[in-house]
Scaffold this motif. Sequence first.
Motif, PDB file in Angstrom:
ATOM      1  N   ASP A   1       0.838  -1.211   0.000  1.00  0.00           N
ATOM      2  CA  ASP A   1       0.000   0.000   0.000  1.00  0.00           C
ATOM      3  C   ASP A   1       0.867   1.253   0.000  1.00  0.00           C
ATOM      4  N   LEU A   2       1.940   1.227   0.807  1.00  0.00           N
ATOM      5  CA  LEU A   2       2.826   2.402   0.907  1.00  0.00           C
ATOM      6  C   LEU A   2       3.556   2.645  -0.403  1.00  0.00           C
ATOM      7  N   ALA A   3       3.998   1.558  -1.027  1.00  0.00           N
ATOM      8  CA  ALA A   3       4.682   1.705  -2.319  1.00  0.00           C
ATOM      9  C   ALA A   3       3.733   2.291  -3.346  1.00  0.00           C
ATOM     10  N   ARG A   4       2.483   1.864  -3.294  1.00  0.00           N
ATOM     11  CA  ARG A   4       1.483   2.376  -4.232  1.00  0.00           C
ATOM     12  C   ARG A   4       1.228   3.857  -3.975  1.00  0.00           C
ATOM     13  N   PHE A   5       1.156   4.221  -2.684  1.00  0.00           N
ATOM     14  CA  PHE A   5       0.956   5.624  -2.318  1.00  0.00           C
ATOM     15  C   PHE A   5       2.067   6.495  -2.898  1.00  0.00           C
ATOM     16  N   GLU A   6       3.322   6.041  -2.707  1.00  0.00           N
ATOM     17  CA  GLU A   6       4.476   6.807  -3.210  1.00  0.00           C
ATOM     18  C   GLU A   6       4.377   7.005  -4.713  1.00  0.00           C
ATOM     19  N   ARG A   7       4.006   5.932  -5.379  1.00  0.00           N
ATOM     20  CA  ARG A   7       3.929   5.980  -6.840  1.00  0.00           C
ATOM     21  C   ARG A   7       2.856   6.984  -7.278  1.00  0.00           C
ATOM     22  N   LEU A   8       1.763   7.048  -6.529  1.00  0.00           N
ATOM     23  CA  LEU A   8       0.654   7.907  -6.933  1.00  0.00           C
ATOM     24  C   LEU A   8       0.887   9.376  -6.638  1.00  0.00           C
ATOM     25  N   VAL A   9       1.578   9.678  -5.533  1.00  0.00           N
ATOM     26  CA  VAL A   9       1.719  11.095  -5.171  1.00  0.00           C
ATOM     27  C   VAL A   9       2.972  11.751  -5.737  1.00  0.00           C
ATOM     28  N   THR A  10       3.884  10.960  -6.298  1.00  0.00           N
ATOM     29  CA  THR A  10       5.091  11.551  -6.866  1.00  0.00           C
ATOM     30  C   THR A  10       4.707  12.391  -8.082  1.00  0.00           C
ATOM     31  N   PRO A  11       5.144  13.676  -8.141  1.00  0.00           N
ATOM     32  CA  PRO A  11       4.763  14.529  -9.267  1.00  0.00           C
ATOM     33  C   PRO A  11       5.157  13.932 -10.609  1.00  0.00           C
ATOM     34  N   LYS A  12       4.307  14.122 -11.581  1.00  0.00           N
ATOM     35  CA  LYS A  12       4.499  13.721 -12.979  1.00  0.00           C
ATOM     36  C   LYS A  12       4.503  12.191 -13.167  1.00  0.00           C
ATOM     37  N   GLU A  13       4.284  11.459 -12.082  1.00  0.00           N
ATOM     38  CA  GLU A  13       4.179  10.015 -12.266  1.00  0.00           C
ATOM     39  C   GLU A  13       2.699   9.693 -12.440  1.00  0.00           C
ATOM     40  N   ARG A  14       2.416   8.794 -13.335  1.00  0.00           N
ATOM     41  CA  ARG A  14       1.011   8.512 -13.641  1.00  0.00           C
ATOM     42  C   ARG A  14       0.377   7.671 -12.541  1.00  0.00           C
TER      43      ARG A  14
END
Lengths: 174, 287
Positions: free
Chosen positions: B27-40
């Motif tokens: 879940d945390l890895a997914r969160f990071e991926r989602l909130v990182t700017p310009k990452e889809r």
Amino acid sequence: MKPLLLILIFILPSCQEEKRRVRPTIQKEANTEDPNEKKKESLLNVPAGAVIEDLILPYYNDDQKKVSLLTIAEVTVADDIRTNKTILKGEHLKVWLFDEEGAIRSTTVISSADYLVNKEQLVAKSEVLMIGSNGKFAAKSKGGIFSLTTGQAILLGPATAQFKIPQKKDIKAP
Amino acid sequence: MKLQPLILLAVIPILFAAPPPRVTDKDLARFERLVTPKERPDLGAIESYEKAEARNLATAKRMVDFLDSAGQSTLISEPDSLAPSQDEIEDPLKGLFEPEPDTLLISCSKGIYLDGESYEIDYLGKVKIQGKGLTMTCDKQLKALFYPPEKKEAEKKLPPEESKKDPLAKFGGFGELKQFTAGGNVRVNGKTEDGQKVYMGGDNALYEMSKGGELENSTITLRGKKIGFMMGDVTDKSDKATSYAMTSISDDAWIKAVVRGRMLFVEWSPTGWLTKVGFPPQAPEKK
């Protein structure tokens, strides 16, 4: 020296052949007129001060799918002294933006805006009201810029938007 | 001191039903991926989403190119106004943009960006969202991601005569709202069903909505430095309910709040918190 002459004899005709081959292509390119540019010019040929009613400008992508549609109830042709370019001052405008499937994504109502012929952009400095998603989305701002060829838009801030969220049943507390 | 989170869990009066699954590393890895700017955002394995996702890779560049061509290249970097100004002149659209129970109202200071090639809307500058009993604000940018519109609705064929009458006959729109990603000093304020204040704050947040189904179900996750959480008001001595406030002392803290119907479930990272508990005033003993 003799080998050099021989080389020149062989090379020169081949160079001339290349020139002959290229020239018609260049001439052809010079004669080819971009139909879009022609359309733009026809708009600019109208003298400043002229008024056009019910102007409709549809835009398609390379696959002939709709990108945007602009309708303007009244257009006045004007010269922009600063940029020495012709602009079209529109009143009572509507902009439809389409998605990649050609379905309407949003419709926007604008009371007055400038249409920049060369850039194919619409610049609104008055109130902009956009409605989308079957009425589930609405946005308003004090101005906006629409790129009619790419289907992109920015509603300039301060801007406000509203979404309708489908109502769902609540869990009952035990 | 180590027992405090457990004690707090025990005193939360709203945990009546079975809690949602605990936060995992995934879940945390997914969160990071989602909130990182310009990452889809992770759009899932649905074919149409993947298609949109592939096209969305160019969204950020397309926006910059578009702003350049529109003479707005400094819009994102230029200093922001204090807050979205209120209309002073009488507004003919008055009432249309008022918060309602089934709506989310979003205001932003710099502008709203839309692109026909993606199912996203970018809110630039200082952003405020109101609705569902919550108010969320952030300083940099908020990105709303939508499910693609239902094919059946978009492709519904109407008789040619009706299509001519109604220009919106073939209306795809944006589809249902899927999620928000918010960046820059995110603050979430709300109230529980019994009127207790709830506050969450952090650098980045992810707000996910459920799709379909019968139950109202949304999740807010905050992660990063200086995360804060407060239930009730620990500074209010007259508060009749137990209140507590938490602030993170770890750079990798997280809080996940799940709203199910009218209930709120809260889970947070197990270590790295300072906690303050406010107890209700004791009634005077009867003689």
